[in-house]
Design a protein around this motif. Structure first.
Motif: not given
Ligand code: P6P
Length: 338
Positions: A33-58
């Motif tokens: 369940n801990d893994i699933a919870t983290a996956a949901k948060i990552v999923n949210r950011e991936i889906n938003a990636a095109g909209l905010v400056d989270i693409l590109g490299t660090v």
């Protein structure tokens, strides 16, 4: 929308299955369940990636010498935070970190499990909006106490307690096994719940896809070259010529092959004899899923899950899919090992 009474959530399913393990006290349930919870948060950011400056490299490189994408770093941090906070995991090996991350706080060092993970596999595909994934292996710790160590992580795949992947694609799915079959759960983003959508997944009996980066053809062993030509011959009885499909994202290529029937190949080459994929957090977890789905996974000569790991990030040639396809590939390689 499926009526609530007709769906089984991931949490309900894990708890139902936990009753099949007489000694289970819920630790693995909580860890999944801990893994699933983290996956949901990552999923949210991936889906938003095109909209905010989270693409590109660090601007940094990871242990593999690969440029780290912002989502890589974010995903790694999310899974580490979730696992550290959950108290069931005492150490992590991650593709993004050179060394083992040991949790030696009084809460986590009692954790009975360790996790090896690729937090965001296929990240080179992020900008092109191709499906990417998270891959995880869960082992019981072998050391007695304190924070987990490398010794807890360097275990062969046959010791796996559980393994799975999350595919962030047209829908987000979590697919996992604890050794009693493979089950797939699709995320309902409207309520943030993983719902059982693919019970008891098995490779289809008829399979007709081969997945390999043929751009490396000239560097492949002779046996692999001959197998590729075998796939391209015409023989209706064996559904050849096979269809060639290659995304370049292990989770996406494997998931499609599991659903539709196909073999995935990442061979060693004259340039990289051990290939590219990492044993601990790419080959072993996918191999566990493949075997539990009625298939096979080998390095061409040996069962992947029997390989004794020597280093955290070691690589292995990797062939996985329906048993008959992998065995055909093995026959070519064993006749022509070079
Ligand atoms: P190539 C992604 O970078 C990855 O690790 C796997 O997800 C994928 O199967 C493989 O590399 C693709 O490698 O050399 O074909 O681009």
């Amino acid at each position: 929308m499926v009526h609530r009474s007709k769906i089984t959530t991931l949490t309900e399913f894990i708890i139902q299955r936990q009753s099949e393990y007489p000694h289970a006290k819920g630790a693995l349930t909580r860890l999944l369940n801990d893994i699933a919870t983290a996956a949901k948060i990552v999923n949210r950011e991936i889906n938003a990636a095109g909209l905010v400056d989270i693409l590109g490299t660090v601007g940094k490189e990871n242990i593999q010498g690969e440029t780290q994408k912002k989502l890589d770093v974010f995903a790694n941090e999310m899974f580490i935070t979730a696992l550290k906070g959950g108290g069931e995991c005492c150490a992590i090996a991650s593709e993004e970190n050179e060394k083992v991350i040991s949790f030696s706080n009084e809460f986590s060092e009692l954790g009975k499990y360790v996790v090896a993970m690729d937090p965001l596999d296929g990240s080179s595909n992020i900008e092109s909006n191709v499906s990417i994934g998270t891959i995880f292996s869960i082992y019981r710790r072998v050391t007695e106490a304190g924070g987990g160590t490398q010794q807890d992580l360097l275990q062969p795949g046959v010791n796996l307690a559980a393994a799975g992947y999350v595919i962030y694609g047209s829908s987000t799915m979590l697919v996992y096994t604890t050794g009693k079959g493979v089950n797939g759960f699709t995320l309902d983003p409207s309520v943030g719940i993983f719902c059982l959508s693919h019970p008891d997944m098995k490779f289809p009996s008829s399979a007709h896809i081969y997945s390999i980066n043929e751009g490396n053809y000239i560097y492949f062993p002779e046996g692999v070259k001959r197998y590729i030509k075998y796939c391209q011959e015409s023989d209706a009885d064996t559904l050849r010529p096979y269809t060639s499909r290659y995304i370049g994202s292990l989770v996406a290529d494997f998931h499609r092959n599991l659903i539709k029937g196909g073999i995935f190949l990442y061979p060693g080459t004259t340039k990289n004899p051990n290939g590219k994929l990492r044993l601990l957090y790419e080959c072993n977890p996918i191999a566990y899923i493949a075997e539990q789905a009625g298939g096979k996974a080998s390095n061409g000569f040996k069962r992947i899950m029997n390989i004794e790991p020597e280093t955290l990030h070691q690589r292995a040639p990797f062939f996985t899919g329906p048993r008959h396809m992998v065995e055909k590939l093995e026959s070519f390689l064993q006749e022509n090992p070079e």
